[in-house]
Scaffold this active site. Structure first.
Site, PDB file in Angstrom:
ATOM      1  CG  HIS A 112      -4.461  -0.638  -2.232  1.00  0.00           C
ATOM      2  ND1 HIS A 112      -4.427   0.079  -1.068  1.00  0.00           N
ATOM      3  CD2 HIS A 112      -3.210  -0.933  -2.574  1.00  0.00           C
ATOM      4  CE1 HIS A 112      -3.209   0.404  -0.841  1.00  0.00           C
ATOM      5  NE2 HIS A 112      -2.314  -0.331  -1.538  1.00  0.00           N
ATOM      6  N   GLY A 287       2.988  -0.926   2.567  1.00  0.00           N
ATOM      7  CA  GLY A 287       3.198  -1.860   3.643  1.00  0.00           C
ATOM      8  C   GLY A 287       2.290  -1.481   4.754  1.00  0.00           C
ATOM      9  CB  SER A 334       0.229   1.330  -0.569  1.00  0.00           C
ATOM     10  OG  SER A 334      -0.428   0.621   0.635  1.00  0.00           O
ATOM     11  CD  GLU A 392      -8.714   4.356  -3.997  1.00  0.00           C
ATOM     12  OE1 GLU A 392      -8.991   3.764  -5.309  1.00  0.00           O
ATOM     13  OE2 GLU A 392      -7.799   3.817  -3.354  1.00  0.00           O
TER      14      GLU A 392
END
Length: 449
Positions: A112, A287, A334, A392
């Site tokens: 990210h 988002g 995400s 992750e």
């Protein structure tokens, strides 16, 4: 923004990119034009290489101070600085500096992150080539460009319609565009050369349908992206409607930002009373509205209302009572990943598709550089109650792995969507989740002798 002068007599304020000075008193200002501070003569000598060196150090420092792990994933962060800093002297453009900073933050092995923007030099000579909203191919034998497919979108939203999809034009697949504004389409290398700078303007097309030609006026769109995406999305919904026989609803979310709340409203509420629901977050760009949507899906009906006429309806209002499934793919990213994992952890249903992107250290854009550029630092790691970091570098692993193979997908197949429909059809047959019928009305009448 505003600031009061030291003696309290004047007020300096900023509006857009201009500065103005007015008297600091409660009176109306008739005109700002003569109150603007003239900055046209201001110049600032900047040693660009020193500026870039400072930006590099600032980016490195803010990654150090904002990164969620104070140990920097075990990376020797000062060693990283010393390794890459000498390369700043070899940088020749701001874009190259971003590339270098990207290599620095890449040492943290966190997905990210993004490096972009800054004081970039860009000319005004970009040539805009708009679109007619269709796939077409050059066909010399037919005398022009033959339409292979006109992008279709939800007819309830005509503002999203392809320029050639307007029913008043009566243009169909197979028709041939022979000229644009009187110039033959075969006289140029590509039809796009005749559409340059015509976005939002009326264009005269000569279209041959069968053996006859006619002129029509269309307004090309600036971008084809939304129409192509809308065509894919609308066709998925049509497939679900047909295969599900009206029992299965379909909701696709392109991302999870505030703008996608409207997508949720217009897609979910028309199908909230179906027996099955497909939540498609393939290609989802992320988002931060996963919790809000999951909250809506967790609502449970606990009582029903029935008036004298009409169908029963329930409380909680718009609670979904049927079976649900989530679709993901390798481009689900995400917050789309957080939604899919939360959906499953909360027991709402299974996840079908392939392993997702794998970026789940959340971040913001607060660590701006001095020239407005950005090297975003992952700020908030995500972990579960079991004490493990989530998603992750791993992604969301589906309960049922189904891949859309390239050649089959090119031919119009969607194995992931088929698997979701098949799953829901099986669950609906096992547990229909129909609305309970109302009981018999009570008989409280008194029978007179």
């Amino acid at each position: 923004q505003f600031e009061l002068s030291g003696d309290g007599q004047k007020l300096l304020f900023r509006k857009n990119d201009h500065l103005y000075v007015i008297d600091a008193k409660p009176s109306k200002v008739d005109s700002l034009s003569d109150r603007m501070v003239d900055l046209s003569g201001w110049t600032f000598p900047i040693d660009v290489r020193e500026d870039w060196r400072q930006i590099f150090i600032d980016a490195w420092r803010m990654e150090r101070d904002y990164f969620y792990d104070p140990n920097m994933h075990g990376v020797d962060w000062e060693g990283v600085r010393d390794k890459y800093l000498p390369l700043v002297d070899r940088v020749t453009t701001r874009d190259e500096l971003s590339d270098l900073i990207g290599r620095v933050v890449g040492e943290l092995s966190a997905l990210h992150t993004s490096v972009r923007g800054g004081d970039l030099r860009a000319g005004q000579d970009d040539i805009q080539v708009p679109t007619l909203g269709a796939r077409m191919f050059r066909d010399p034998a037919a005398g022009g460009y033959r339409l292979d497919h006109i992008y279709q979108t939800d007819p309830d939203y005509p503002d999203e319609m392809s320029p050639l999809a307007d029913p008043d034009l009566e243009i169909d697949v197979g028709d041939v565009i022979t000229a644009v504004n009187g110039v033959g389409t075969l006289e140029v290398t590509d039809i796009g050369a005749l559409l340059r700078h015509q976005a939002g303007r009326q264009v005269l097309l000569t279209v041959r349908s069968g053996g006859s030609a006619r002129d029509v006026i269309v307004v090309p769109a600036s971008s084809e992206y939304n129409m192509r995406y809308g065509d894919w999305e609308y066709s998925r919904r049509q497939l679900v409607e047909a295969a599900g026989e009206g029992k299965i609803g379909y909701v696709h979310l392109r991302a999870m930002s505030s703008g996608n709340v409207t997508e949720w409203y217009r897609q979910f509420y028309p199908v909230f009373n179906r027996q099955g629901l497909i939540l498609d977050v393939r290609h989802n760009r992320g988002g931060n509205i996963d919790s809000w949507i999951l909250e809506k899906l967790m609502r449970r009906a606990w009582m029903y209302w029935k008036s004298r006429v009409g169908e029963p309806y329930w409380n909680m209002q718009y609670a979904f009572r049927g079976h649900m499934v989530v679709l993901v793919d390798h481009e689900t990213a995400s917050d789309g990943e957080a939604f899919a994992d939360g959906f499953r952890r909360l027991g709402l249903g299974p996840v079908i598709g392939v392993r997702t992107w794998g970026g789940e250290i959340w971040l913001s854009s607060s660590n701006r550089l001095t020239d407005g550029g950005l090297a975003r630092a992952p700020m908030s790691g995500v972990y579960g109650p079991e004490g493990e970091w989530l998603i992750e570098q791993i992604g969301v692993l589906p309960d049922q792995v189904v891949d859309n193979l390239p050649h089959a997908t090119f031919n119009g197949e969607d194995a992931q969507l088929d698997a979701a429909i098949e799953y829901l059809q099986r669950r609906i047959e096992e547990d229909p989740r129909e609305v309970p019928p109302p009981p018999a009305h009570p008989n409280r009448g008194f029978r007179y002798p």
